[in-house]
Design a protein around this motif. Structure first.
Motif, PDB file in Angstrom:
ATOM      1  N   ALA A 186       0.841  -1.200   0.000  1.00 29.98           N
ATOM      2  CA  ALA A 186       0.000   0.000   0.000  1.00 29.98           C
ATOM      3  C   ALA A 186       0.878   1.253   0.000  1.00 29.98           C
ATOM      4  N   LEU A 187       0.480   2.245  -0.811  1.00 30.78           N
ATOM      5  CA  LEU A 187       1.244   3.486  -0.933  1.00 30.78           C
ATOM      6  C   LEU A 187       0.281   4.657  -0.948  1.00 30.78           C
ATOM      7  N   TYR A 188       0.650   5.726  -0.268  1.00 33.55           N
ATOM      8  CA  TYR A 188      -0.234   6.889  -0.091  1.00 33.55           C
ATOM      9  C   TYR A 188       0.510   8.169  -0.416  1.00 33.55           C
ATOM     10  N   TRP A 189      -0.202   9.127  -0.977  1.00 34.18           N
ATOM     11  CA  TRP A 189       0.328  10.473  -1.176  1.00 34.18           C
ATOM     12  C   TRP A 189      -0.514  11.445  -0.357  1.00 34.18           C
ATOM     13  N   TYR A 190       0.196  12.390   0.302  1.00 38.35           N
ATOM     14  CA  TYR A 190      -0.436  13.445   1.082  1.00 38.35           C
ATOM     15  C   TYR A 190       0.193  14.781   0.704  1.00 38.35           C
ATOM     16  N   ARG A 191      -0.522  15.853   0.995  1.00 41.03           N
ATOM     17  CA  ARG A 191       0.005  17.193   0.808  1.00 41.03           C
ATOM     18  C   ARG A 191      -0.094  17.920   2.145  1.00 41.03           C
ATOM     19  N   GLN A 192       0.969  18.668   2.475  1.00 39.71           N
ATOM     20  CA  GLN A 192       1.005  19.387   3.735  1.00 39.71           C
ATOM     21  C   GLN A 192       1.380  20.837   3.461  1.00 39.71           C
ATOM     22  N   SER A 193       0.443  21.722   3.734  1.00 38.04           N
ATOM     23  CA  SER A 193       0.744  23.148   3.623  1.00 38.04           C
ATOM     24  C   SER A 193       1.533  23.567   4.843  1.00 38.04           C
ATOM     25  N   LEU A 194       2.204  24.705   4.741  1.00 40.50           N
ATOM     26  CA  LEU A 194       3.178  25.143   5.745  1.00 40.50           C
ATOM     27  C   LEU A 194       2.675  24.985   7.172  1.00 40.50           C
ATOM     28  N   GLY A 195       3.317  24.078   7.925  1.00 36.29           N
ATOM     29  CA  GLY A 195       3.022  23.898   9.342  1.00 36.29           C
ATOM     30  C   GLY A 195       1.659  23.342   9.659  1.00 36.29           C
ATOM     31  N   GLN A 196       0.957  22.845   8.667  1.00 38.93           N
ATOM     32  CA  GLN A 196      -0.404  22.351   8.866  1.00 38.93           C
ATOM     33  C   GLN A 196      -0.466  20.831   8.856  1.00 38.93           C
ATOM     34  N   GLY A 197      -1.672  20.328   9.006  1.00 40.33           N
ATOM     35  CA  GLY A 197      -1.886  18.887   8.943  1.00 40.33           C
ATOM     36  C   GLY A 197      -1.787  18.379   7.522  1.00 40.33           C
ATOM     37  N   LEU A 198      -1.891  17.075   7.366  1.00 38.84           N
ATOM     38  CA  LEU A 198      -1.755  16.447   6.071  1.00 38.84           C
ATOM     39  C   LEU A 198      -3.108  16.271   5.403  1.00 38.84           C
TER      40      LEU A 198
ATOM     41  N   LEU B 109       4.076  14.496   0.706  1.00 39.42           N
ATOM     42  CA  LEU B 109       4.579  13.366   1.485  1.00 39.42           C
ATOM     43  C   LEU B 109       4.045  12.054   0.937  1.00 39.42           C
ATOM     44  N   CYS B 110       4.886  11.069   0.940  1.00 37.16           N
ATOM     45  CA  CYS B 110       4.511   9.719   0.531  1.00 37.16           C
ATOM     46  C   CYS B 110       4.643   8.806   1.743  1.00 37.16           C
ATOM     47  N   ALA B 111       3.767   7.832   1.838  1.00 39.87           N
ATOM     48  CA  ALA B 111       3.832   6.851   2.919  1.00 39.87           C
ATOM     49  C   ALA B 111       3.542   5.474   2.346  1.00 39.87           C
ATOM     50  N   SER B 112       4.022   4.453   3.026  1.00 37.68           N
ATOM     51  CA  SER B 112       3.687   3.092   2.624  1.00 37.68           C
ATOM     52  C   SER B 112       3.343   2.261   3.849  1.00 37.68           C
ATOM     53  N   SER B 113       2.562   1.227   3.620  1.00 38.08           N
ATOM     54  CA  SER B 113       2.246   0.284   4.694  1.00 38.08           C
ATOM     55  C   SER B 113       2.315  -1.129   4.143  1.00 38.08           C
ATOM     56  N   LEU B 114       2.484  -2.057   5.046  1.00 38.15           N
ATOM     57  CA  LEU B 114       2.723  -3.444   4.651  1.00 38.15           C
ATOM     58  C   LEU B 114       1.584  -3.984   3.789  1.00 38.15           C
ATOM     59  N   SER B 115       0.363  -3.664   4.195  1.00 37.01           N
ATOM     60  CA  SER B 115      -0.795  -4.121   3.441  1.00 37.01           C
ATOM     61  C   SER B 115      -1.950  -3.199   3.791  1.00 37.01           C
ATOM     62  N   PRO B 116      -3.047  -3.245   3.041  1.00 35.73           N
ATOM     63  CA  PRO B 116      -4.164  -2.339   3.312  1.00 35.73           C
ATOM     64  C   PRO B 116      -4.748  -2.503   4.707  1.00 35.73           C
ATOM     65  N   GLY B 117      -4.680  -3.669   5.280  1.00 38.37           N
ATOM     66  CA  GLY B 117      -5.272  -3.862   6.593  1.00 38.37           C
ATOM     67  C   GLY B 117      -4.402  -3.429   7.739  1.00 38.37           C
ATOM     68  N   VAL B 118      -3.164  -3.068   7.451  1.00 42.31           N
ATOM     69  CA  VAL B 118      -2.225  -2.653   8.494  1.00 42.31           C
ATOM     70  C   VAL B 118      -2.288  -1.147   8.638  1.00 42.31           C
ATOM     71  N   THR B 119      -2.537  -0.675   9.846  1.00 40.36           N
ATOM     72  CA  THR B 119      -2.792   0.751  10.005  1.00 40.36           C
ATOM     73  C   THR B 119      -1.541   1.604  10.133  1.00 40.36           C
ATOM     74  N   GLU B 120      -0.382   1.017  10.375  1.00 37.96           N
ATOM     75  CA  GLU B 120       0.808   1.853  10.529  1.00 37.96           C
ATOM     76  C   GLU B 120       1.361   2.217   9.169  1.00 37.96           C
ATOM     77  N   GLN B 121       1.415   3.519   8.918  1.00 33.52           N
ATOM     78  CA  GLN B 121       1.990   4.043   7.693  1.00 33.52           C
ATOM     79  C   GLN B 121       3.349   4.644   8.014  1.00 33.52           C
ATOM     80  N   PHE B 122       4.310   4.378   7.152  1.00 38.66           N
ATOM     81  CA  PHE B 122       5.666   4.897   7.303  1.00 38.66           C
ATOM     82  C   PHE B 122       5.860   5.990   6.254  1.00 38.66           C
ATOM     83  N   PHE B 123       6.263   7.154   6.734  1.00 38.07           N
ATOM     84  CA  PHE B 123       6.343   8.323   5.868  1.00 38.07           C
ATOM     85  C   PHE B 123       7.765   8.588   5.388  1.00 38.07           C
ATOM     86  N   GLY B 124       7.857   9.107   4.166  1.00 35.37           N
ATOM     87  CA  GLY B 124       9.107   9.632   3.670  1.00 35.37           C
ATOM     88  C   GLY B 124       9.305  11.052   4.156  1.00 35.37           C
TER      89      GLY B 124
END
Lengths: 114, 110
Positions: free
Chosen positions: A31-43, A91-106
């Protein structure tokens, strides 16, 4: 490397140009995710991949944004005809599989559109 | 409109003090997560809370999930300068979409 890597770390571009941002997930993470983070804000969620397919593209802000993933590994986020409001950290993140909730961020790519 | 509201957005305190950060929503979440992010890096997961009323402790950090699973809090005891950073709460919408609060920027002064 053991973690998620992203390139480039910084990108400065002129309004109207296209940019490509790259993400290398942790080996074996499906599983791979893309997020956007504006200056000092949440994702802000952009898109999610399971393997090479994208079941959820609901966060892409406009049709200028697209993403693909090949070989179940590397992903590229493309922004066409960039606008100043596209300036953010992507930001990009990946997780082991869709059912695993821990995402690891770049570390992210800081995009500045002049 | 932010689905998850964090408060305060900024907090600056002296080393040794205690603090609490809140994450509130009108929606029910199956689980909530807390992340810490340092400048130039991606967020790092601190904890996932799943059960309403759950309390988890991570050294000097205590995380609580509300009984109705709509809110969470992070309490830090005897803050240290190394606790400085951006703290983010996040919850899952559906199986995969993670929504984040706007973050609490914490500064611990020596």
């Amino acid at each position: 490397g053991a973690g998620v890597s992203q390139s480039p770390s910084n990108k400065v571009t002129e309004k109207g140009k296209d940019v490509e941002l790259r993400c290398d997930p942790i080996s074996g993470h499906t599983a791979l995710y893309w997020y956007r983070q504006s200056l000092g804000q949440g994702l802000e969620f952009l898109i999610y991949f399971q393997g090479n397919s994208a079941p959820d593209k609901s966060g892409l802000p406009s049709d200028r944004f697209s993403a693909e993933r090949t070989g179940g590994s590397v992903s590229t986020l493309t922004i066409q005809r960039t606008q100043q409001e596209d300036s953010a950290v992507y930001l990009c993140a990946s997780s082991l599989s869709p059912g695993v909730t821990e995402q690891f961020f770049g570390p992210g790519t800081r995009l500045t559109v002049l | 409109t932010q689905l998850l509201e964090q408060s305060p957005q900024f907090l600056s305190i002296q080393e040794g003090e205690n603090l609490t950060v809140y994450c509130n929503s009108s929606s029910v979440f199956s689980s909530l997560q807390w992340y810490r992010q340092e400048p130039g890096e991606g967020p790092v997961l601190l904890v996932t809370v799943v059960t309403g009323g759950e309390v988890k402790k991570l050294k000097r950090l205590t995380f609580q999930f509300g009984d109705a699973r709509k809110d969470s809090s992070l309490h830090i005891t005897a803050a240290q300068t190394g606790d400085t950073g951006l703290y983010l709460c996040a919850g899952f919408q559906g199986a995969q979409k993670l929504v984040f609060g706007q973050g609490t920027r914490l500064t611990i002064n020596p």
